[in-house]
Write an enzyme that holds these catalytic residues in place. Structure first.
Site, PDB file in Angstrom:
ATOM      1  N   GLY A  77       2.872   3.893   7.874  1.00 34.59           N
ATOM      2  CA  GLY A  77       1.810   4.881   8.041  1.00 34.59           C
ATOM      3  C   GLY A  77       1.300   5.369   6.696  1.00 34.59           C
ATOM      4  O   GLY A  77       1.970   5.230   5.674  1.00 34.59           O
ATOM      5  N   GLN A 119       1.196   8.097   5.253  1.00 34.73           N
ATOM      6  CA  GLN A 119       2.086   9.005   4.514  1.00 34.73           C
ATOM      7  C   GLN A 119       3.554   8.615   4.724  1.00 34.73           C
ATOM      8  O   GLN A 119       4.442   9.469   4.763  1.00 34.73           O
ATOM      9  CB  GLN A 119       1.849  10.458   4.945  1.00 34.73           C
ATOM     10  CG  GLN A 119       0.533  11.022   4.460  1.00 34.73           C
ATOM     11  CD  GLN A 119       0.464  11.151   2.945  1.00 34.73           C
ATOM     12  OE1 GLN A 119       1.457  11.215   2.240  1.00 34.73           O
ATOM     13  NE2 GLN A 119      -0.752  11.200   2.434  1.00 34.73           N
ATOM     14  N   SER A 120       3.812   7.327   4.791  1.00 38.87           N
ATOM     15  CA  SER A 120       5.156   6.809   5.055  1.00 38.87           C
ATOM     16  C   SER A 120       6.129   7.105   3.914  1.00 38.87           C
ATOM     17  O   SER A 120       5.873   6.760   2.757  1.00 38.87           O
ATOM     18  CB  SER A 120       5.061   5.291   5.261  1.00 38.87           C
ATOM     19  OG  SER A 120       6.330   4.686   5.176  1.00 38.87           O
ATOM     20  N   ASN A 121       7.257   7.721   4.251  1.00 36.54           N
ATOM     21  CA  ASN A 121       8.325   7.932   3.261  1.00 36.54           C
ATOM     22  C   ASN A 121       8.935   6.597   2.840  1.00 36.54           C
ATOM     23  O   ASN A 121       9.320   6.422   1.686  1.00 36.54           O
ATOM     24  CB  ASN A 121       9.410   8.841   3.826  1.00 36.54           C
ATOM     25  CG  ASN A 121       8.929  10.259   4.006  1.00 36.54           C
ATOM     26  OD1 ASN A 121       8.024  10.717   3.331  1.00 36.54           O
ATOM     27  ND2 ASN A 121       9.535  10.965   4.942  1.00 36.54           N
TER      28      ASN A 121
END
Length: 142
Positions: free
Chosen positions: A89, A91-93
């Site tokens: 995504g 804003q994927s960590n």
């Protein structure tokens, strides 16, 4: 165990040994991380709750994400890869951790980031959240 940013041998515990199991790992995290007792209100008598503090692994590598990257990036280095590619995504960590770890090891990273239609149509979200870190370490954003 080796020092941070070193590669070393790894042997899985017997219950996790399988053909093709990793044999090396890059030490990217400060381990072991502590286990703390958590005093939760309303916990029944005789019950204790403990929390594994993987938020203390260090750097910008995001808790438990670094644990899998230690193995995946060791394999990439063993195969003489010059880059890594991952998807997540916007804003994927996981993508952030991959970009940072790749940069530490001198690998380029390519991040294929998904976003809801409304965000995609609004244009480039700029330097916000994980995108800020990913761009700061030179990740190629797709």
């Amino acid at each position: 165990t080796g020092g941070m940013m070193t590669v070393g041998p790894w042997s899985p515990p017997a219950w996790a040994d399988f053909p093709g199991a990793p044999t090396r790992r890059y030490h990217l995290a400060r381990t072991p991380t502590p286990v703390h007792r958590w005093h939760l209100p309303g916990t029944p008598d005789g019950c204790e709750v403990y929390v594994k503090r993987d938020d203390l692994t260090g750097m910008q590598l995001s808790g438990n994400k670094v644990r899998k990257l230690e193995f995946l990036l060791a394999e990439a280095m063993d195969r003489d890869a010059d880059c890594v590619i991952t998807i997540g995504g916007v804003q994927s960590n996981h993508c952030r951790a991959t970009a940072v770890a790749a940069r530490y090891l001198g690998l380029d990273s390519h991040l294929i980031l998904r976003a809801p239609q409304s965000i995609a149509e609004a244009g480039d979200p700029g330097l916000v959240g994980n995108l800020l870190v990913e761009r700061a370490v030179g990740a190629n954003i797709h």
